[in-house]
Write a protein that holds these residues in place. Sequence first.
Motif, PDB file in Angstrom:
ATOM      1  N   ARG A   1      -5.897  -6.039  -0.710  1.00 24.38           N
ATOM      2  CA  ARG A   1      -6.869  -6.460   0.324  1.00 24.38           C
ATOM      3  C   ARG A   1      -6.170  -7.997   0.762  1.00 24.38           C
ATOM      4  O   ARG A   1      -5.575  -8.742  -0.243  1.00 24.38           O
TER       5      ARG A   1
ATOM      6  N   ARG B   1       0.617  -1.118  -0.057  1.00 24.93           N
ATOM      7  CA  ARG B   1      -0.066   0.109  -0.055  1.00 24.93           C
ATOM      8  C   ARG B   1       0.862   1.328  -0.010  1.00 24.93           C
ATOM      9  O   ARG B   1       0.666   2.355  -0.698  1.00 24.93           O
TER      10      ARG B   1
ATOM     11  N   SER C   1      -5.648  -0.590  -3.442  1.00 24.59           N
ATOM     12  CA  SER C   1      -6.847  -1.737  -3.570  1.00 24.59           C
ATOM     13  C   SER C   1      -6.155  -2.949  -2.747  1.00 24.59           C
ATOM     14  O   SER C   1      -6.967  -3.892  -3.072  1.00 24.59           O
TER      15      SER C   1
ATOM     16  N   CYS D   1      -0.444  -3.204 -11.980  1.00 24.17           N
ATOM     17  CA  CYS D   1      -1.219  -2.574 -10.614  1.00 24.17           C
ATOM     18  C   CYS D   1      -0.468  -1.309 -10.528  1.00 24.17           C
ATOM     19  O   CYS D   1      -1.142  -0.418  -9.688  1.00 24.17           O
TER      20      CYS D   1
ATOM     21  N   TRP E   1     -10.817  -8.895   2.402  1.00 23.56           N
ATOM     22  CA  TRP E   1     -11.590  -8.921   1.080  1.00 23.56           C
ATOM     23  C   TRP E   1     -12.813  -9.740   1.506  1.00 23.56           C
ATOM     24  O   TRP E   1     -13.934  -9.642   0.650  1.00 23.56           O
TER      25      TRP E   1
ATOM     26  N   ALA F   1      -5.165  -7.739  -5.388  1.00 24.91           N
ATOM     27  CA  ALA F   1      -5.240  -6.330  -6.016  1.00 24.91           C
ATOM     28  C   ALA F   1      -6.382  -6.530  -6.962  1.00 24.91           C
ATOM     29  O   ALA F   1      -6.171  -7.427  -7.905  1.00 24.91           O
ATOM     30  N   GLY F   2      -7.506  -5.596  -6.673  1.00 20.95           N
ATOM     31  CA  GLY F   2      -8.382  -5.355  -7.551  1.00 20.95           C
ATOM     32  C   GLY F   2      -9.135  -6.833  -7.839  1.00 20.95           C
ATOM     33  O   GLY F   2      -9.393  -7.278  -9.004  1.00 20.95           O
TER      34      GLY F   2
END
Length: 271
Positions: free
Chosen positions: A111, A103, A109, A176, A218, A120-121
């Motif tokens: 999680r 992060r 994003s 990302c 998530w 990620a996403g």
Amino acid sequence: MNEGEIRALLAPALNHQVTALQLFDKIDSTNAWLLEQPAPEIDRWHIAIADRQTRGRGRSGRQWHSPASGGLWMSGAYTFETLPENLSALTLAIGVGVANVLRNYGLASLRIKWPNDLLAGNKKLGGILLDTTQAGSSNLTVVCGLGINVDLGKTTALPAEVARNGDLLATDLKHCLDDVPAMPQLAAAMIAALGTTTQRYVAEGFCSFADEFQQLDWLRGRRVRVEQQEVQEGIAAGIAANGALILRVGEKEVHVVSGSVRPCDPADALA
Ligand code: BTN
């Protein structure tokens, strides 16, 4: 990347704690390799990093796709002086430490899918695999494996069953982040994360990570299927103080300590 480049980026105290840092062009698995080596002394780390793993190991006996220069394939062995309480939640704490590094690189994003997937996403960016071994009569050594996909595109196209990790599609940092950290920087940041997380875990236990984990969770609010001896479906409702996944099944709350958890909604799995 070489040992000197990574060591130059580590704080002096951590450099002292890392008594072995070995880099391999090719190895079967950095976790497997460290498990075969003599354990580090108490409160010391041995780190192994590979450019490529031929038998990279994932959780639940899965294969971990580790192509040449495709990611950070790294393991750290650490010997605890005394057995920390609730060792099973260490994976979650390390997830928090690793997530914070990512992060800080701008990956908002990021999680964690309980217990060990870095997403990620909605796609799998990495994962954590913890193995334990008894170093002496009471000392416990953990081998913490960390796989972070950095640039899977450099390799030939991935076969679908490998690109899909469990039920999740794979992604990498290149997709990302605008500025992907150089490998020595990433490796040093992750070694530092392992060091600080472990120290904090020894001093404060999992409770000091629980809130941060909840922020990164998530699964929370998703309908999931948990596969243990029996299969249960319910809504993921956060984690308990000991790190167990809370599953709401009708009126009941079930605490899940192990097993594989899959989202029921295919849109979640294949997003
Ligand atoms: C998972 O998500 O299932 C865990 C993946 C862990 C992969 C890493 S790569 C470095 C280390 N060596 C291994 O064989 N596995 C871990």
